[in-house]
Design an enzyme around this catalytic site. Structure first.
Site, mmCIF file in Angstrom:
data_model
loop_
_atom_site.group_PDB
_atom_site.id
_atom_site.type_symbol
_atom_site.label_atom_id
_atom_site.label_comp_id
_atom_site.label_asym_id
_atom_site.label_seq_id
_atom_site.Cartn_x
_atom_site.Cartn_y
_atom_site.Cartn_z
ATOM 1 N N SER A 142 0.805 -0.870 -0.008
ATOM 2 C CA SER A 142 0.132 -0.072 0.294
ATOM 3 C C SER A 142 1.110 1.026 -0.107
ATOM 4 C CB SER A 142 -0.722 -0.029 1.830
ATOM 5 O OG SER A 142 -1.351 1.239 1.254
ATOM 6 N N TYR A 155 -1.210 -0.720 10.428
ATOM 7 C CA TYR A 155 -1.552 -1.086 8.914
ATOM 8 C C TYR A 155 -0.200 -0.329 8.318
ATOM 9 C CZ TYR A 155 -3.222 -0.949 4.148
ATOM 10 O OH TYR A 155 -3.894 -1.720 3.332
#
Ligand code: NAP
Length: 251
Positions: A142, A155
């Site tokens: 990501s 995350y």
């Protein structure tokens, strides 16, 4: 040009294929000619995606997999023997301020996003080495593995780990003909974040993306097919960003 991305004769395993990007990746790889093995926890959702692929003329099967469980990963050993392309896509996010993220949140997010891909990459690479025909491992990281955002500490840490594991595995597996690369998507509307885009902070974030729009799953088709196919034969340890320019936005 389509020949460049032809995956006929290849078998691809996609984790987190029951929804969102993983379902789309499985459909894209099947359209390019690969036989796909769809893996996730929700059997009904997996069967629906696999059914769609078969109805369109593709080859698809489902397997039950919980990437946060080493036992579940070990249970895939026999299936991995036939896999040429592994897409480590399964992922979860916990959105909370840094001071409210708990040890349990860390375990859930890091076990799923980083430890799961770590163990599955090892298992797939062992199987690919044993077969001696190389392979392509594609990790879905990501832009939050490269830059920070508020409320996603666990995350962001897990995705930074995905990027670094990609590079070290690429280094060590290159001589076995196994390529390991990753894709860092920007924001793409899926179940993971859908509600957020309707909020004021969500709309403000879209305005900060240089292309002024969210990504669509199909915006990742190019990077996915490039990395899955021999078109990227000389690429390993690469980090491909597909984010509408978000990482370049003004600080
Ligand atoms: N959407 C974005 O904007 C975006 C941006 C950058 C990166 N990503 C990454 O792209 C990947 C897919 O995200 P998405 O947006 O498609 O999310 P999503 O719609 O929420 O789908 C997540 C998928 O992961 C699977 N999964 C979750 N935990 C699992 C586990 N323990 N074992 C096996 N499968 C598990 C889910 O299947 P089951 O629940 O059936 O197990 C589901 O298929 C994630 O790694 C995410 O971090 C997404």
């Amino acid at each position: 040009m389509a020949e460049l991305f032809n995956l006929a004769g290849k078998t691809a395993l996609v984790t987190g294929a029951s929804a969102g990007l993983g379902a789309h990746f499985a459909e894209t790889l099947a359209r390019a000619g690969a036989a796909v093995i769809l893996a996730a926890r929700r059997a009904e959702a997996l069967a629906e995606v696999a059914g769609r692929i078969r109805a369109a003329g593709g080859r698809a099967e489902e397997v039950s997999l919980d990437v946060s469980s080493p036992t579940s990963i070990a249970g895939l050993e026999a299936r991995l023997a036939e896999v040429d392309i592994l897409v480590n896509n399964a992922g979860v996010v916990v959105e909370k301020p840094f001071l409210e993220q708990s040890g349990e949140d860390w375990d859930r997010v890091v076990d799923t996003n980083a430890k799961g891909m770590f163990l599955l990459t090892q298992a797939a690479a062992r199987a690919m080495q044993a077969r001696g025909q190389g392979g392509s491992i594609i990790n879905i990281a990501s832009i939050l593995g490269l830059r920070q955002g508020a409320h996603v500490s666990t995350y962001a840490a897990s995705k930074a780990a995905v990027i670094q594991i990609t590079k070290v595995a690429a280094l060590e597996l290159a001589r076995s003909g196994i390529r390991v690369n990753c894709i860092c998507p920007g924001y793409i509307s899926t179940d993971l974040n859908r509600d957020f885009w309707e909020t004021e902070p969500g709309k403000a974030m879209i305005r900060r993306i240089p292309q002024r729009r969210l990504g669509q799953p199909s915006d990742l088709d190019g990077p996915l097919l490039l990395l899955a196919s021999d078109a990227s034969a000389y690429m390993t340890g690469s980090v491909i960003v597909a984010d509408g320019g978000h990482l370049t936005s003004t600080l």
